[in-house]
Design a protein around this motif. Sequence first.
Motif, PDB file in Angstrom:
ATOM      1  N   LEU A 228      20.141  34.895  -7.121  1.00 51.91           N
ATOM      2  CA  LEU A 228      21.351  35.241  -7.994  1.00 51.91           C
ATOM      3  C   LEU A 228      22.397  35.825  -7.255  1.00 51.91           C
ATOM      4  O   LEU A 228      23.719  35.912  -7.495  1.00 51.91           O
ATOM      5  N   LEU A 229      22.100  36.742  -6.105  1.00 52.71           N
ATOM      6  CA  LEU A 229      22.764  37.157  -5.004  1.00 52.71           C
ATOM      7  C   LEU A 229      23.733  36.431  -4.446  1.00 52.71           C
ATOM      8  O   LEU A 229      24.826  36.511  -4.123  1.00 52.71           O
ATOM      9  N   GLN A 230      22.965  35.148  -3.771  1.00 50.78           N
ATOM     10  CA  GLN A 230      23.859  34.312  -3.161  1.00 50.78           C
ATOM     11  C   GLN A 230      24.864  33.551  -4.086  1.00 50.78           C
ATOM     12  O   GLN A 230      26.006  32.919  -3.379  1.00 50.78           O
ATOM     13  N   ASN A 231      24.717  33.431  -5.338  1.00 50.29           N
ATOM     14  CA  ASN A 231      25.733  32.629  -6.122  1.00 50.29           C
ATOM     15  C   ASN A 231      26.648  33.733  -6.831  1.00 50.29           C
ATOM     16  O   ASN A 231      27.591  33.386  -7.728  1.00 50.29           O
ATOM     17  N   GLY A 232      26.548  35.147  -6.582  1.00 53.52           N
ATOM     18  CA  GLY A 232      27.582  35.947  -6.974  1.00 53.52           C
ATOM     19  C   GLY A 232      27.274  36.340  -8.309  1.00 53.52           C
ATOM     20  O   GLY A 232      27.871  37.317  -9.034  1.00 53.52           O
ATOM     21  N   ILE A 233      26.054  36.155  -8.863  1.00 49.44           N
ATOM     22  CA  ILE A 233      25.565  36.538 -10.164  1.00 49.44           C
ATOM     23  C   ILE A 233      25.451  37.681 -10.140  1.00 49.44           C
ATOM     24  O   ILE A 233      25.180  38.735 -11.136  1.00 49.44           O
ATOM     25  N   LEU A 234      24.772  38.355  -9.442  1.00 48.08           N
ATOM     26  CA  LEU A 234      24.287  39.729  -9.036  1.00 48.08           C
ATOM     27  C   LEU A 234      24.995  40.257  -7.839  1.00 48.08           C
ATOM     28  O   LEU A 234      25.228  39.384  -6.792  1.00 48.08           O
ATOM     29  N   GLU A 235      24.992  41.596  -7.702  1.00 46.88           N
ATOM     30  CA  GLU A 235      25.736  42.161  -6.174  1.00 46.88           C
ATOM     31  C   GLU A 235      25.129  43.266  -5.821  1.00 46.88           C
ATOM     32  O   GLU A 235      24.739  44.111  -6.845  1.00 46.88           O
ATOM     33  N   PHE A 236      24.951  43.419  -4.521  1.00 42.78           N
ATOM     34  CA  PHE A 236      24.385  44.993  -4.425  1.00 42.78           C
ATOM     35  C   PHE A 236      25.422  46.328  -4.659  1.00 42.78           C
ATOM     36  O   PHE A 236      26.429  45.967  -4.490  1.00 42.78           O
ATOM     37  N   THR A 237      24.871  47.189  -5.128  1.00 41.26           N
ATOM     38  CA  THR A 237      25.674  48.334  -5.410  1.00 41.26           C
ATOM     39  C   THR A 237      24.713  49.648  -5.399  1.00 41.26           C
ATOM     40  O   THR A 237      23.686  49.595  -5.955  1.00 41.26           O
ATOM     41  N   GLY A 238      25.381  50.799  -5.054  1.00 38.23           N
ATOM     42  CA  GLY A 238      24.642  51.971  -5.425  1.00 38.23           C
ATOM     43  C   GLY A 238      23.773  52.184  -4.051  1.00 38.23           C
ATOM     44  O   GLY A 238      23.031  53.111  -4.024  1.00 38.23           O
ATOM     45  N   GLY A 239      23.576  51.469  -2.980  1.00 36.44           N
ATOM     46  CA  GLY A 239      22.688  51.254  -2.059  1.00 36.44           C
ATOM     47  C   GLY A 239      21.131  51.283  -2.430  1.00 36.44           C
ATOM     48  O   GLY A 239      20.771  51.204  -3.315  1.00 36.44           O
ATOM     49  N   GLU A 240      20.518  51.380  -1.205  1.00 34.38           N
ATOM     50  CA  GLU A 240      19.070  51.343  -1.316  1.00 34.38           C
ATOM     51  C   GLU A 240      18.600  50.054  -1.794  1.00 34.38           C
ATOM     52  O   GLU A 240      17.487  50.024  -2.412  1.00 34.38           O
ATOM     53  N   GLY A 241      19.319  48.924  -1.799  1.00 30.70           N
ATOM     54  CA  GLY A 241      19.027  47.552  -1.873  1.00 30.70           C
ATOM     55  C   GLY A 241      19.151  47.351  -3.720  1.00 30.70           C
ATOM     56  O   GLY A 241      18.787  46.357  -4.296  1.00 30.70           O
ATOM     57  N   ARG A 242      19.815  48.497  -4.245  1.00 30.86           N
ATOM     58  CA  ARG A 242      20.162  48.038  -5.814  1.00 30.86           C
ATOM     59  C   ARG A 242      20.900  47.107  -5.964  1.00 30.86           C
ATOM     60  O   ARG A 242      21.975  46.619  -5.417  1.00 30.86           O
ATOM     61  N   VAL A 243      20.757  46.490  -7.151  1.00 32.23           N
ATOM     62  CA  VAL A 243      21.600  45.482  -7.557  1.00 32.23           C
ATOM     63  C   VAL A 243      22.208  45.532  -8.991  1.00 32.23           C
ATOM     64  O   VAL A 243      21.482  46.156  -9.954  1.00 32.23           O
ATOM     65  N   TYR A 244      23.299  44.938  -9.310  1.00 32.63           N
ATOM     66  CA  TYR A 244      23.884  44.883 -10.672  1.00 32.63           C
ATOM     67  C   TYR A 244      24.451  43.611 -11.186  1.00 32.63           C
ATOM     68  O   TYR A 244      24.659  42.885 -10.063  1.00 32.63           O
ATOM     69  N   LEU A 245      25.168  43.517 -12.169  1.00 34.79           N
ATOM     70  CA  LEU A 245      25.821  42.360 -12.477  1.00 34.79           C
ATOM     71  C   LEU A 245      26.978  42.010 -11.646  1.00 34.79           C
ATOM     72  O   LEU A 245      27.777  42.818 -11.416  1.00 34.79           O
TER      73      LEU A 245
ATOM     74  N   PRO B  30      15.030  45.652  -6.936  1.00 31.03           N
ATOM     75  CA  PRO B  30      14.230  44.350  -7.625  1.00 31.03           C
ATOM     76  C   PRO B  30      12.752  44.844  -7.987  1.00 31.03           C
ATOM     77  O   PRO B  30      12.201  44.465  -8.971  1.00 31.03           O
ATOM     78  N   ASN B  31      12.100  45.971  -7.118  1.00 30.41           N
ATOM     79  CA  ASN B  31      10.909  46.095  -7.562  1.00 30.41           C
ATOM     80  C   ASN B  31      10.763  46.974  -8.805  1.00 30.41           C
ATOM     81  O   ASN B  31       9.815  46.979  -9.504  1.00 30.41           O
ATOM     82  N   GLU B  32      11.833  47.843  -8.920  1.00 27.91           N
ATOM     83  CA  GLU B  32      12.082  48.582 -10.398  1.00 27.91           C
ATOM     84  C   GLU B  32      12.440  47.473 -11.366  1.00 27.91           C
ATOM     85  O   GLU B  32      11.478  47.636 -12.567  1.00 27.91           O
ATOM     86  N   ILE B  33      12.887  46.395 -11.129  1.00 29.10           N
ATOM     87  CA  ILE B  33      13.174  45.336 -12.435  1.00 29.10           C
ATOM     88  C   ILE B  33      11.521  44.623 -12.634  1.00 29.10           C
ATOM     89  O   ILE B  33      11.434  44.576 -13.959  1.00 29.10           O
ATOM     90  N   ALA B  34      11.128  44.502 -11.604  1.00 29.08           N
ATOM     91  CA  ALA B  34       9.876  43.684 -11.720  1.00 29.08           C
ATOM     92  C   ALA B  34       8.810  44.599 -12.654  1.00 29.08           C
ATOM     93  O   ALA B  34       8.339  44.013 -13.550  1.00 29.08           O
TER      94      ALA B  34
END
Length: 261
Positions: free
Chosen positions: A56-73, A35-39
């Motif tokens: 967005l994570l709570q609603n399944g629009i984003l998901e954790f992936t790749g470790g270290e708190g990274r998120v993707y669609l 998230p800080n990289e996105i910001a």
Amino acid sequence: MDAVQDEAAGKRARGLDRAFEILDFLRQKRQALKPNEIAAQIGAPRSSVYELVNLLLQNGILEFTGGEGRVYLGRKLYFLGAAYENHFDFTRECEAALEQLADETRETAQFCMLDGNRYTVVRMREGARPFRISTDVGQSVPIPWTASGRLLVAHLSDQEILNFIPPQDFRLPNGEWLEPQTFIAEVRQAEREGLFTFNSIVDSFTHCFAVPVRGEEGHAAATLCLVTPRDDGIANRDRYLDCLKKAAAGLDHAPSRPKRT
């Protein structure tokens, strides 16, 4: 009281805009990010981005992936897209048109649309050549870089085109500057002829063909394209354009036509 309600509604609208900005940014980057990289990369407050990412994570629009708190669609976007495609016939019709084009010409066939003020390939069928030409489906590209772009903005006035396309998008991949008035002249040429062809600006080995797929209002809601080796494209120009026009005529009004029930 009304002023407080208006302010709250404004904050919600800005938050929604920011959420879509995050989703579009991840789609364009094609990789999971913290998230800080996105910001940092979209120039948004970290607190706002963290709050929206959590929602967005709570609603399944984003998901954790790749470790270290990274998120993707998230996979929920797939289900939303599937529901959209299920409502319209044009996806099935488009796939059939692309398959026919690729079979007839042995070239790479594409179905393209605007995504905001950028161009994107929505569907693609690779040709049968040993050397294949392909592109990333869903990747946004500046409109002036594409043959289709000339057709997709042809319904706009000259000034509307200049207002619509970000000024930096007239800088071509090789660093050269495309004069906006030159681009507009090519748009008007494409509008008169109902097609546009040129040697690709992005790839020096290819030649691009584009014809409009017209929506209910009569202007190009999408395009059908062929991306060919340069010499073969020029040698087969008339035949390729005939194939494209025939396929496009069968898709006219399809982008806005709901599925028959």
